[in-house]
Design a protein around this motif. Structure first.
Motif, PDB file in Angstrom:
ATOM      1  N   GLN A 135      13.950  43.788 -39.331  1.00  0.00           N
ATOM      2  CA  GLN A 135      12.815  44.593 -39.820  1.00  0.00           C
ATOM      3  C   GLN A 135      13.065  45.079 -41.236  1.00  0.00           C
ATOM      4  N   GLU A 136      14.286  45.500 -41.472  1.00  0.00           N
ATOM      5  CA  GLU A 136      14.627  46.032 -42.791  1.00  0.00           C
ATOM      6  C   GLU A 136      14.516  44.933 -43.853  1.00  0.00           C
ATOM      7  N   ARG A 137      14.973  43.735 -43.493  1.00  0.00           N
ATOM      8  CA  ARG A 137      14.894  42.614 -44.445  1.00  0.00           C
ATOM      9  C   ARG A 137      13.430  42.192 -44.664  1.00  0.00           C
ATOM     10  N   LYS A 138      12.618  42.310 -43.618  1.00  0.00           N
ATOM     11  CA  LYS A 138      11.199  41.969 -43.769  1.00  0.00           C
ATOM     12  C   LYS A 138      10.502  42.986 -44.674  1.00  0.00           C
ATOM     13  N   ALA A 139      10.904  44.245 -44.522  1.00  0.00           N
ATOM     14  CA  ALA A 139      10.330  45.274 -45.393  1.00  0.00           C
ATOM     15  C   ALA A 139      10.718  44.997 -46.847  1.00  0.00           C
ATOM     16  N   ASN A 140      11.936  44.535 -47.027  1.00  0.00           N
ATOM     17  CA  ASN A 140      12.425  44.220 -48.372  1.00  0.00           C
ATOM     18  C   ASN A 140      11.606  43.078 -48.994  1.00  0.00           C
ATOM     19  N   LEU A 141      11.352  42.043 -48.211  1.00  0.00           N
ATOM     20  CA  LEU A 141      10.554  40.923 -48.735  1.00  0.00           C
ATOM     21  C   LEU A 141       9.100  41.355 -48.945  1.00  0.00           C
ATOM     22  N   THR A 142       8.633  42.215 -48.064  1.00  0.00           N
ATOM     23  CA  THR A 142       7.266  42.727 -48.207  1.00  0.00           C
ATOM     24  C   THR A 142       7.095  43.399 -49.573  1.00  0.00           C
ATOM     25  N   ARG A 143       8.124  44.137 -49.979  1.00  0.00           N
ATOM     26  CA  ARG A 143       8.059  44.801 -51.298  1.00  0.00           C
ATOM     27  C   ARG A 143       8.008  43.776 -52.424  1.00  0.00           C
ATOM     28  N   LEU A 144       8.832  42.743 -52.300  1.00  0.00           N
ATOM     29  CA  LEU A 144       8.837  41.709 -53.357  1.00  0.00           C
ATOM     30  C   LEU A 144       7.464  41.045 -53.451  1.00  0.00           C
ATOM     31  N   ILE A 145       6.892  40.758 -52.298  1.00  0.00           N
ATOM     32  CA  ILE A 145       5.606  40.055 -52.295  1.00  0.00           C
ATOM     33  C   ILE A 145       4.484  40.955 -52.802  1.00  0.00           C
ATOM     34  N   GLN A 146       4.575  42.221 -52.463  1.00  0.00           N
ATOM     35  CA  GLN A 146       3.595  43.180 -52.995  1.00  0.00           C
ATOM     36  C   GLN A 146       3.649  43.166 -54.531  1.00  0.00           C
ATOM     37  N   GLU A 147       4.883  43.215 -55.038  1.00  0.00           N
ATOM     38  CA  GLU A 147       5.110  43.247 -56.484  1.00  0.00           C
ATOM     39  C   GLU A 147       4.616  41.965 -57.158  1.00  0.00           C
ATOM     40  N   ARG A 148       4.977  40.804 -56.596  1.00  0.00           N
ATOM     41  CA  ARG A 148       4.706  39.529 -57.265  1.00  0.00           C
ATOM     42  C   ARG A 148       3.325  38.976 -56.965  1.00  0.00           C
ATOM     43  N   CYS A 149       2.786  39.253 -55.767  1.00  0.00           N
ATOM     44  CA  CYS A 149       1.506  38.626 -55.392  1.00  0.00           C
ATOM     45  C   CYS A 149       0.401  39.654 -55.196  1.00  0.00           C
ATOM     46  N   GLY A 150       0.754  40.915 -55.174  1.00  0.00           N
ATOM     47  CA  GLY A 150      -0.259  41.937 -54.937  1.00  0.00           C
ATOM     48  C   GLY A 150      -0.849  41.862 -53.536  1.00  0.00           C
ATOM     49  N   VAL A 151      -0.133  41.271 -52.607  1.00  0.00           N
ATOM     50  CA  VAL A 151      -0.630  41.172 -51.241  1.00  0.00           C
ATOM     51  C   VAL A 151       0.239  42.067 -50.354  1.00  0.00           C
ATOM     52  N   THR A 152      -0.440  42.843 -49.515  1.00  0.00           N
ATOM     53  CA  THR A 152       0.286  43.732 -48.609  1.00  0.00           C
ATOM     54  C   THR A 152       0.489  43.031 -47.275  1.00  0.00           C
ATOM     55  N   LEU A 194      -3.666  37.424 -39.630  1.00  0.00           N
ATOM     56  CA  LEU A 194      -3.250  36.275 -40.443  1.00  0.00           C
ATOM     57  C   LEU A 194      -3.166  36.666 -41.903  1.00  0.00           C
ATOM     58  N   LYS A 195      -2.103  36.248 -42.526  1.00  0.00           N
ATOM     59  CA  LYS A 195      -1.967  36.403 -43.991  1.00  0.00           C
ATOM     60  C   LYS A 195      -1.266  35.152 -44.489  1.00  0.00           C
ATOM     61  N   VAL A 196      -1.603  34.770 -45.701  1.00  0.00           N
ATOM     62  CA  VAL A 196      -0.947  33.610 -46.308  1.00  0.00           C
ATOM     63  C   VAL A 196      -0.542  33.985 -47.728  1.00  0.00           C
ATOM     64  N   VAL A 197       0.711  33.745 -48.075  1.00  0.00           N
ATOM     65  CA  VAL A 197       1.109  34.000 -49.467  1.00  0.00           C
ATOM     66  C   VAL A 197       1.942  32.851 -50.016  1.00  0.00           C
ATOM     67  N   PHE A 198       1.757  32.628 -51.295  1.00  0.00           N
ATOM     68  CA  PHE A 198       2.596  31.677 -52.022  1.00  0.00           C
ATOM     69  C   PHE A 198       3.402  32.507 -53.017  1.00  0.00           C
ATOM     70  N   LEU A 199       4.697  32.609 -52.760  1.00  0.00           N
ATOM     71  CA  LEU A 199       5.572  33.398 -53.635  1.00  0.00           C
ATOM     72  C   LEU A 199       5.915  32.546 -54.856  1.00  0.00           C
ATOM     73  N   PRO A 200       5.468  32.978 -56.043  1.00  0.00           N
ATOM     74  CA  PRO A 200       5.703  32.139 -57.229  1.00  0.00           C
ATOM     75  C   PRO A 200       7.182  32.091 -57.617  1.00  0.00           C
ATOM     76  N   ASP A 201       7.543  31.038 -58.303  1.00  0.00           N
ATOM     77  CA  ASP A 201       8.864  30.891 -58.918  1.00  0.00           C
ATOM     78  C   ASP A 201       9.998  31.010 -57.907  1.00  0.00           C
ATOM     79  N   TYR A 202       9.898  30.219 -56.874  1.00  0.00           N
ATOM     80  CA  TYR A 202      10.971  30.191 -55.880  1.00  0.00           C
ATOM     81  C   TYR A 202      12.252  29.689 -56.546  1.00  0.00           C
ATOM     82  N   ASN A 203      13.296  30.499 -56.494  1.00  0.00           N
ATOM     83  CA  ASN A 203      14.583  30.131 -57.105  1.00  0.00           C
ATOM     84  C   ASN A 203      15.701  30.749 -56.265  1.00  0.00           C
TER      85      ASN A 203
END
Ligand code: CJB
Length: 836
Positions: free
Chosen positions: A533-550, A634-643
């Protein structure tokens, strides 16, 4: 620090190597002042990062220089790993872990009023690779050092690595990767070890002083290769191997003849074109690039590397007839396979060794790893281009070929087809040099990267070579380093594990098995879920920042991250998403586990279909994410600049790992291993290393679907018609109709037509054949996820049984089966003593 004036040696040593918090803090302050030239008040975050990086590098130098000293000991055998790509990822965090000074540094940084995570995030990653192949090279460098195997990685110091990906209006846009613009604190230039590399020109015969008729090469152009070294430190050991990357420069910065006649531009031009060689990484993955500059890059770094090895060998006081004892050279795919001809040239032309001896040395030196069966990735160079650029190498290859064919002609005198397939020269139409055949003939071992892949190699592309040399093709299943992919990326999981079973697993991953003892431990299960859960919350923050999707962190995180390629079938995943969405539209009360579909990956800039798939993912995302009817389900996101940097936040957060390539086409995959190590369950085909992952974790803990590699071949042989599958599947028809209606493309029915037409007309990767099996399998995933206890058990079992996929195991196998090397312990001879 309290060094007294009568202990000057310790004073010097302590500032550079001391590990007390006070010393670390002061070292950072010193580096900020003396290297960055800044007061803290005006320093940028990058200045602080640099100051810290130099502080850490200083603490690696004892180990590094003492490891390098070992290279020169005559009896020490060295693995040279030749790779056009090293996808390292950021160094700082990894070095702290391998040094074991993370806590001290964190405190020192905090006492300086800074935050370690912020400084780690400041590092621009060296993206000197496209994907799996380059990342594998990086994992192998980590394991080589950890296992104390003397090794040097040789490659190219691309000024621009893999492009940065932006998404604009749903489309991929490529932006240059200027990873060096703020400086690179990890490397040390070694101009004194520069070498010259020739190109073009002609060859000529001459009689040497012993009266022997010989050939020599008179190149048209000579370019200088300058090495830049980076330390690759093992985990909690003294070994720090060297990654030596080469930069191209003009031999003379100015062509003075042109300069003297006033042609300033012409004079500088030569410098510019020389430097082009190491300018940019070709961003194509599994697609041979028939460009001359690419061949120039390959020859450039391979020649630099071999000249460097010969210098080391001679400096170690040995003669070239024992070169193969000193060095074992691994060819990471065919990209460096020109090395076979180059070593022959160096030995025969430059060092006066007879052909037969030189050939024995060469064959015993090289081994070749094949990473793909895709025909478009098999490198072959037009003969005339090759001969213009490397005339002497072409002669050598023709000679190797003649001797080789003369031998096998005896064996296969009545099989001209076989001779023409095994020849180093493709003569079916315009003539080509076949690099895979050169690598097979010029080395002592060939390996595939997963059991299925190695078997398929023997049955298909390398069938003839396998018949000729039944013991030459081996398998070494890929692995990944648990240091980066668990300890660094998922500290809370690592802590939870270590809490139960100690820390020995970090170097002996098979010890994770002990976790099975805690399978029924409620407290452990809860803690396990908590970490996820904690790691999912962490990725959720990144995606919010980069994609503006909650995102909803309680939803099932269903993740597919990898290069975009039709054979990897990201679009099959999209067909499932649309199916699910359509079902929800038809039946708003349908019960499903809420899901978040996460994609990431770059497409080769010229790969139109892959780019269209990115656009499709983003278009579907826009419609679904804005449809109130499916909100929170349902939500779909494409996280840009996968590295590498982003991926370290993705793997730990995944519940479900999508490994859905057409069976027989993914050589191994390594992302599949990283997901599993972080407790994600896999939905996958029987392809690449999936087969072995499933064997290890247990069939009941793996979601399997789809045709097998054998069935794929049979279906294709029978004649595959995608319409057969389309016509009998109303749900699939509905999905196609939605896309074709322009529903996801603002009413434009034409946008995705090339993709749809491709699927309906030829469908080379059999999406339609596997569609229903995939949809059904996803339904069982949905059911399973709705039983959290059961899911958690499966997740724990995936981690507990993943030990085989440590790159330490892979490297041990290379050492035993192919390289015949063993560990060499590095003694730390102190700097102060070394001065004496
Ligand atoms: N691979 O990344 C690349 N690039 C290529 O040109 C050829 C193959 C990948 O290599 C990985 C490491 O062996 C494999 O895991 C992966 O299946 C393969 O596609």
């Amino acid at each position: 620090m309290t060094a007294s004036m009568d202990q000057p040696h310790i004073q010097v040593e302590d500032d550079r190597t001391g590990l007390s918090i006070e010393t670390l803090r002061r070292a950072m302050a010193d580096n900020l002042f003396y290297i960055q030239g800044k007061w803290p008040e005006v320093a940028t975050r990058n200045d602080f990062y640099m100051a810290l990086a130099y502080t850490v590098r200083d603490r690696m130098l004892q180990r590094w220089l003492n490891s390098q000293r070992n290279y020169l000991r005559p009896e020490v055998r060295i693995v040279a790993y030749l790779s056009a790509e090293f996808l390292l990822g950021p160094h700082l965090g990894n070095n702290l872990i391998n040094l074991g000074i993370e806590d001290e540094v964190r405190q020192a940084v905090e006492e300086s009023g800074l935050n370690l995570q912020h400084l780690i995030a400041q590092e621009e990653e060296p993206g000197l690779g496209n994907g799996g192949l380059g990342r594998l090279a990086a994992c192998y460098m980590d394991s080589l050092a950890t296992l104390e195997i003397p090794a040097i990685g040789y490659g190219i110091r691309y000024e621009f690595g893999i492009f940065d990906q932006q998404i604009r209006d749903g489309w991929q846009v490529e932006v240059t990767d200027k990873w060096l613009q703020h400086g690179n604190p990890w490397e040390i230039a070694r101009p004194e070890a520069s070498v010259n590399v020739g190109f073009g020109g002609r060859t000529e015969g001459y009689t040497d002083s012993d009266g022997r008729y010989r050939m020599r090469w008179i190149p048209h152009q000579v370019i200088k290769g300058i090495p830049y070294d980076t330390a690759i430190l093992g985990y909690r050991v003294n070994t720090a191997n060297t990654l030596r990357l080469w930069t191209a420069e003009a031999v003379e910065s100015f062509n003075f003849q042109a300069f003297n006649v006033g042609d300033y531009y012409g004079a500088v031009n030569q410098k510019v074109t020389s430097e082009n060689i190491s300018k940019v990484l070709y961003p194509n993955d599994e697609q041979a690039q028939g460009k001359q500059l690419r061949l120039e890059q390959q020859y450039f770094f391979v020649s630099c590397a071999l000249q460097d090895m010969i210098r080391i060998h001679l400096t170690a006081g040995r003669t070239l007839d024992t070169f193969q004892e000193k060095f074992t050279v691994q060819l990471n795919d065919t990209h460096p396979s020109i090395g076979v001809a180059e070593l022959m040239r160096l030995l025969v032309d430059e060092h006066n060794i007879d052909w037969v001896t030189a050939w024995e040395i060469t064959q015993q030196t090289f081994a070749y790893t094949n990473h793909t069966l895709l025909p478009e990735a098999l490198e072959k160079w037009p003969l005339d281009l090759f001969g213009r650029l490397l005339p002497r190498h072409l002669e050598i290859i023709l000679e190797i070929n003649q001797r080789f064919l003369d031998k096998i002609r005896v064996q296969y005198f009545n099989d001209p087809g076989k001779l023409s397939r095994m020849s180093l020269i493709d003569e079916q139409g315009p003539r080509y040099v076949r690099m895979a055949n050169l690598a097979c003939v010029g080395g002592h071992a060939i390996n595939g990267v997963a059991a299925l892949h190695s078997d398929l190699l023997k049955q298909t592309v390398l069938k003839d070579f396998h018949e000729l040399w039944p013991d030459k093709i081996r398998n070494v299943t890929n692995g990944v380093t648990p240091r980066r992919w668990m300890v660094l990326s998922n500290p809370s999981l690592a802590l939870l594990i270590s809490d139960k079973i100690g820390t020995h697993w970090i170097r002996h991953l098979e010890e994770l098995r002990q976790l099975e003892n805690y399978l029924d431990d409620r407290g452990f299960q809860d803690a396990w879920r908590h970490v996820k859960q904690e790691r999912k919350a962490n990725l959720t923050r990144l995606i919010q920042e980069r994609c503006g999707v909650t995102l909803n962190p309680n939803s099932l995180f269903d993740v597919q991250v990898k290069r975009l390629h039709e054979y990897k079938r990201q679009h099959l995943n999209v067909l499932h998403i649309i199916t699910l969405y359509d079902r929800l539209r038809q039946n708003p009360n349908l019960e499903i586990a809420p899901r978040t579909f996460i994609f990431g990956g770059k497409a080769a800039p010229g790969y139109v279909m892959a780019k269209l798939i990115i656009k499709l993912i983003n278009s579907v995302a826009t419609v679904i994410n804005n449809d109130p009817a499916v909100q929170d389900r349902l939500k779909v996101v494409f996280l840009p600049d996968y590295n590498v940097t982003n991926s370290q936040r993705v793997y730990p957060a995944a519940d479900l790992s999508e490994q859905i390539s057409t069976a027989g086409l993914e050589a191994s995959g390594t992302g599949n291993m990283k997901f599993s190590m972080n407790g994600a369950l896999t939905i996958g085909t029987l392809d690449g290393a999936n087969v072995e992952i499933r064997e290890e974790v247990g069939a009941e803990n793996f979601f399997l679907f789809g045709l097998t590699a054998k069935e794929v071949i049979e279906l294709k042989t029978r004649g595959y018609n995608p319409w057969d599958y389309h016509n009998q599947n109303p749900e699939l028809q509905e999905v196609f109709n939605l896309i074709r209606s322009g529903f996801f493309s603002g009413g434009d029915p034409g946008l995705f037509e090339p993709l749809i037409a491709n699927l309906l007309q030829s469908d080379p990767y059999l999406l339609l054949a596997d569609y229903q099996a995939y949809i059904d399998c996803q339904a069982t995933v949905d059911q399973a996820y709705r039983n959290p206890d059961h899911w958690t058990r499966m997740s724990i079992l995936n981690v507990a049984r993943i030990g085989k996929f440590s790159s330490d195991r892979s490297i041990r196998e290379y050492c035993q089966q192919i390289w015949h090397t063993s560990p060499v312990h590095v003694e730390l001879k102190e700097y102060v003593q070394a001065q004496a």
